[in-house]
Design an enzyme around this catalytic site. Structure first.
Site, PDB file in Angstrom:
ATOM      1  N   GLY A 183      56.200  68.765  55.180  1.00 11.16           N
ATOM      2  CA  GLY A 183      55.905  69.416  53.910  1.00 11.16           C
ATOM      3  C   GLY A 183      56.274  68.517  52.740  1.00 11.16           C
ATOM      4  N   GLY A 248      50.895  69.214  61.902  1.00 15.40           N
ATOM      5  CA  GLY A 248      49.835  69.186  62.910  1.00 15.40           C
ATOM      6  C   GLY A 248      50.161  68.248  64.029  1.00 15.40           C
ATOM      7  N   ASP A 303      65.344  71.178  52.740  1.00 19.03           N
ATOM      8  CA  ASP A 303      66.232  72.102  53.461  1.00 19.03           C
ATOM      9  C   ASP A 303      67.592  71.481  53.778  1.00 19.03           C
ATOM     10  OD1 ASP A 303      64.193  73.865  53.417  1.00 19.03           O
ATOM     11  OD2 ASP A 303      63.657  73.698  55.524  1.00 19.03           O
ATOM     12  N   MET A 486      57.416  76.105  44.164  1.00 18.83           N
ATOM     13  CA  MET A 486      57.786  75.494  42.882  1.00 18.83           C
ATOM     14  C   MET A 486      59.031  74.617  43.005  1.00 18.83           C
ATOM     15  SD  MET A 486      56.997  78.772  40.534  1.00 18.83           S
ATOM     16  CE  MET A 486      57.646  78.079  39.037  1.00 18.83           C
TER      17      MET A 486
HETATM   18  N1  LIG Z   1      58.951  66.814  68.888  1.00 16.81           N
HETATM   19  C1  LIG Z   1      57.988  66.114  68.307  1.00 16.81           C
HETATM   20  N2  LIG Z   1      57.501  65.001  68.888  1.00 16.81           N
HETATM   21  C2  LIG Z   1      56.540  64.288  68.305  1.00 16.81           C
HETATM   22  N3  LIG Z   1      55.999  64.577  67.112  1.00 16.81           N
HETATM   23  C3  LIG Z   1      56.431  65.654  66.475  1.00 16.81           C
HETATM   24  C4  LIG Z   1      57.448  66.494  67.027  1.00 16.81           C
HETATM   25  N4  LIG Z   1      57.685  67.503  66.177  1.00 16.81           N
HETATM   26  C5  LIG Z   1      56.847  67.311  65.140  1.00 16.81           C
HETATM   27  N5  LIG Z   1      56.110  66.215  65.301  1.00 16.81           N
HETATM   28  C6  LIG Z   1      55.097  65.702  64.391  1.00 16.81           C
HETATM   29  O1  LIG Z   1      55.704  65.370  63.145  1.00 16.81           O
HETATM   30  C7  LIG Z   1      54.899  65.779  62.057  1.00 16.81           C
HETATM   31  C8  LIG Z   1      55.710  66.537  61.059  1.00 16.81           C
HETATM   32  O2  LIG Z   1      56.444  67.579  61.714  1.00 16.81           O
HETATM   33  P1  LIG Z   1      56.864  68.917  60.955  1.00 16.81           P
HETATM   34  O3  LIG Z   1      55.650  69.632  60.478  1.00 16.81           O
HETATM   35  O4  LIG Z   1      57.798  69.632  61.849  1.00 16.81           O
HETATM   36  O5  LIG Z   1      57.572  68.427  59.646  1.00 16.81           O
HETATM   37  P2  LIG Z   1      59.025  67.824  59.430  1.00 16.81           P
HETATM   38  O6  LIG Z   1      58.994  66.368  59.629  1.00 16.81           O
HETATM   39  O7  LIG Z   1      60.002  68.577  60.275  1.00 16.81           O
HETATM   40  O8  LIG Z   1      59.235  68.098  57.905  1.00 16.81           O
HETATM   41  P3  LIG Z   1      59.628  69.493  57.196  1.00 16.81           P
HETATM   42  O9  LIG Z   1      61.063  69.342  56.818  1.00 16.81           O
HETATM   43  O10 LIG Z   1      58.734  69.569  56.031  1.00 16.81           O
HETATM   44  O11 LIG Z   1      59.383  70.595  58.188  1.00 16.81           O
HETATM   45  C9  LIG Z   1      53.741  66.576  62.637  1.00 16.81           C
HETATM   46  O12 LIG Z   1      52.580  65.806  62.513  1.00 16.81           O
HETATM   47  C10 LIG Z   1      54.103  66.803  64.072  1.00 16.81           C
HETATM   48  O13 LIG Z   1      53.012  66.693  64.930  1.00 16.81           O
HETATM   49  O1  LIG Z   2      54.308  75.972  53.908  1.00 17.59           O
HETATM   50  P1  LIG Z   2      54.709  74.698  54.544  1.00 17.59           P
HETATM   51  O2  LIG Z   2      54.120  73.499  53.914  1.00 17.59           O
HETATM   52  O3  LIG Z   2      54.498  74.740  56.015  1.00 17.59           O
HETATM   53  O4  LIG Z   2      56.279  74.515  54.310  1.00 17.59           O
HETATM   54  C1  LIG Z   2      57.234  75.512  54.550  1.00 17.59           C
HETATM   55  C2  LIG Z   2      58.482  74.926  55.094  1.00 17.59           C
HETATM   56  O5  LIG Z   2      58.847  73.714  54.498  1.00 17.59           O
HETATM   57  C3  LIG Z   2      60.239  73.641  54.326  1.00 17.59           C
HETATM   58  O6  LIG Z   2      60.543  73.602  53.002  1.00 17.59           O
HETATM   59  C4  LIG Z   2      60.770  72.380  54.907  1.00 17.59           C
HETATM   60  O7  LIG Z   2      60.270  71.306  54.171  1.00 17.59           O
HETATM   61  C5  LIG Z   2      60.809  74.911  54.955  1.00 17.59           C
HETATM   62  O8  LIG Z   2      61.897  75.462  54.307  1.00 17.59           O
HETATM   63  C6  LIG Z   2      59.648  75.830  54.956  1.00 17.59           C
HETATM   64  O9  LIG Z   2      59.754  76.692  56.022  1.00 17.59           O
END
Ligand SMILES: Nc1ncnc2c1ncn2[C@@H]1O[C@H](COP(=O)(O)OP(=O)(O)OP(=O)(O)O)[C@@H](O)[C@H]1O
Ligand SMILES: O=P(O)(O)OC[C@H]1O[C@](O)(CO)[C@@H](O)[C@@H]1O
Ligand SMILES: [Mg+2]
Length: 562
Positions: A183, A248, A303, A486
């Site tokens: 995100g 994704g 977060d 926001m």
């Molecule tokens: N366990 C995993 N192994 C490999 N790729 C992953 C794994 N988990 C998530 N990803 C990939 O990492 C990308 C981002 O993951 P995710 O949507 O969970 O966001 P994030 O990096 O945790 O950030 P946020 O804090 O916004 O959630 C996605 O494209 C997803 O496919």
């Molecule tokens: O609506 P989106 O883009 O999936 O993001 C929501 C999530 O992103 C976060 O802010 C983590 O970046 C979480 O607190 C929240 O659950």
């Protein structure tokens, strides 16, 4: 006699020796026996990398009756926190750095000052920062994090970040890629900008941005964006990401094929827990294929749910932005007769934003976070306390993290694009089922409750509050504010901008130093490199026994809702 700090320094230059005899020794204990650390070279340590992953954080299996357990712990710790290096799998040689600490002088004298610069200002390979700085005298000390039942003091050192004297890439031949995943988060553009600036200072000419997260590495329709100082000069003035973000699924093998086909030598990956897991898998696959590719992460999450770090960039800004919502809720509540303000803040599984925003504002009466269970109904529930606040203060403000109260929710198997349980099913304030009409049919006297239900088929916390006050026949004017996006769709504040700057620069230094599979962070106000698995072993959460949560309770004055 050598000072304790000198002994520490010597121990790191020459880590295998560990002879514990006096208070001044390595762990600073009184011990009369000798524990010999096995002689392990940096190289051997690197080869033990795979073993490191199997050593449980916190060393649950350690035999604490063994007089040498601390030495063993230390050895394991060094292995776990050893940084994977390209040299582990490739026969590569270093060369003197091209990164000058005195740019202008170096240009003037055509590089002659580089030698001079190298004598000071570079980070030594054996430099370390302390991971834990509090020495708890007892496991019962507030917030104590203990390794053994006595909560003994054990120094835990991690690798210091920064530019090295020797580098493992020819800058003129390097192609570097940058990708932002997950995100949005304030500061993404600041980090991109600093990575580009620093790469250029090393002499890198080919820098590309990958569009829309990992998707940009397999979706052929998404072209690389060429990056340079000119392109990124002002991007920090706006929020968001110049490159776009996405969640994704991601096929690791396909991504590594793409990195190989594009000829990328260094990839800088900005993201949260999921992104780090992906980056580690990419690093492992590159290793397996013996590719000379450095995979470096920069932790991004409002977060603040990444382990071992003081904070992640974007968190401060999110907390600051949340103040506007809280202040509005407070003004509405104070100005209304029996006003109640309800603010929902992000925090899927960790309540750091809600906790810090509550502490910072000083206007919150009730803070609810996912880590701390609570009751809504009953003599010790949230509703009863709200009644009390209305009676005594005339108004009340609640700050609720989106993941709070998950126990009350019906679980569905709905998932978001990255495979996380769908947030809408967890948030109990909006669009989610907290207590449904169907539940009520099975309750005694349900028709009485059903009478109070409005058009919506669900009882959210907001509706619970309204109905409760209607039921007890006390007027209450409830206002709900949801500033969700926001607080993250904005530019970084000053403190985050500084953090982003340092992290971005250190990411580049880490890549040139030959590391891969690492992330950058701030630990006790010092900048460090950490192996990826260590920071994503679990999501970081608020410790309900921590001083900070207790401070939050002191500030809000709320009781335990249990
Ligand atoms: N366990 C995993 N192994 C490999 N790729 C992953 C794994 N988990 C998530 N990803 C990939 O990492 C990308 C981002 O993951 P995710 O949507 O969970 O966001 P994030 O990096 O945790 O950030 P946020 O804090 O916004 O959630 C996605 O494209 C997803 O496919
Ligand atoms: O609506 P989106 O883009 O999936 O993001 C929501 C999530 O992103 C976060 O802010 C983590 O970046 C979480 O607190 C929240 O659950
Ligand atoms: Mg995530």
């Amino acid at each position: 006699m050598a000072s304790a700090s000198l002994i520490h320094a010597v121990n790191f230059i020459n880590p295998p020796k560990c002879i514990l005899h006096s208070k001044r020794d390595y762990f600073s204990f009184n011990m009369s026996y000798t524990c010999t650390k096995s002689k392990t070279s940096q190289r051997q340590m690197r080869n033990k990398q795979s073993r490191m992953a199997t050593i449980a954080a916190g060393n649950q299996e350690m035999d604490f009756s063994d007089p040498c357990w601390k030495t063993k712990f230390q050895e394991d710790f060094e292995l776990r926190f050893n940084l994977p290096h390209l040299m582990d799998v490739l026969p590569i040689k270093p060369r003197p750095t091209t990164f000058s600490l005195k740019n202008r002088n170096a240009q003037l004298v055509n590089g002659a000052n580089l030698l001079e610069d190298r004598k000071n200002g570079y980070v030594n390979e054996d430099d370390r920062a302390l991971l834990k700085v509090i020495r708890y005298s007892s496991p019962t000390s507030a917030g104590a994090e203990c390794i053994d039942p006595d909560c003994s003091w054990v120094e835990q050192w991690v690798h210091r970040a920064g530019p090295r004297e020797e580098i493992y890439f020819e800058p003129g031949e390097v192609k570097a890629g940058i990708v932002t995943c997950g995100g949005l988060c304030p500061g993404l553009n600041d980090v991109i900008r600093q990575i580009v600036f620093t790469l250029e200072l090393y002499g890198v000419k080919k820098i590309v941005g990958i569009q829309y997260g990992y998707r940009g590495l397999f979706d052929r329709g998404l072209a690389e964006i060429e990056l340079s100082r000119e392109v990124v000069q002002n991007i920090n003035l706006a929020g968001g990401s110049l490159l776009g973000v996405s969640r994704g699924s991601a096929d690791i093998s396909e991504i590594v094929d793409s990195i190989q086909a594009r000829g990328i030598d260094m990839i800088f990956i900005l993201g949260g827990n999921g992104t780090h897991a992906g980056a580690n898998a990419i690093h492992n696959e590159c290793r397996r294929r013996k590719m000379k590719v450095s995979v470096i992460c920069v932790p991004k999450t409002i977060d603040n749910d990444i382990l071992l770090m003081d904070k992640t960039f974007g968190f401060d800004t999110a907390v600051e932005e949340a103040q506007r919502a809280i202040n509005s809720a407070y003004i509405e509540a104070r100005s209304a007769y029996h006003g109640i303000g309800l603010v929902k803040l992000m925090g899927r599984s960790s309540g750091f934003i809600a906790m810090y925003a509550s502490l910072s504002s000083g206007q919150i009466d009730i803070c609810l976070i996912p880590e701390v269970p609570f009751q809504i109904e009953g003599p010790y529930g949230v509703l009863r306390h709200l009644e009390h606040l209305i009676e005594t203060k005339g108004s009340a403000v609640l700050c609720v993290a989106e993941g709070a109260g998950q126990d009350f929710l019906e679980r569905t198997n709905s998932k978001d694009a990255s495979g996380m349980r769908d947030l809408e099913t967890l948030v109990f304030i909006s669009n989610s089922r907290f207590l449904t009409r169907q539940h009520l049919y099975f309750l005694p006297f349900s028709s009485i409750f059903l009478h109070f239900l409005d058009d919506s088929d669900e009882l959210t916390l907001l509706q619970q509050i309204k109905k409760h006050f209607r039921r007890i026949d006390v007027p209450a004017d409830v206002k709900y504010i949801d500033p969700t996006y926001m607080i993250r769709a904005c530019r970084a504040n000053a403190s985050d901008a500084v953090l982003c700057t340092v992290l971005g620069q250190n990411a580049v230094h880490g890549a040139f130093a030959g590391f891969s599979g690492i992330t950058v962070g701030i630990c006790n106000s010092h900048y460090v490199y950490l192996p990826i698995p260590e920071v994503i072993a679990s999501p970081r959460v608020v410790d309900p026994d921590s001083r900070m949560w207790h401070r939050c309770l002191t500030s809000t004055g709320q009781p335990d809702f249990n």
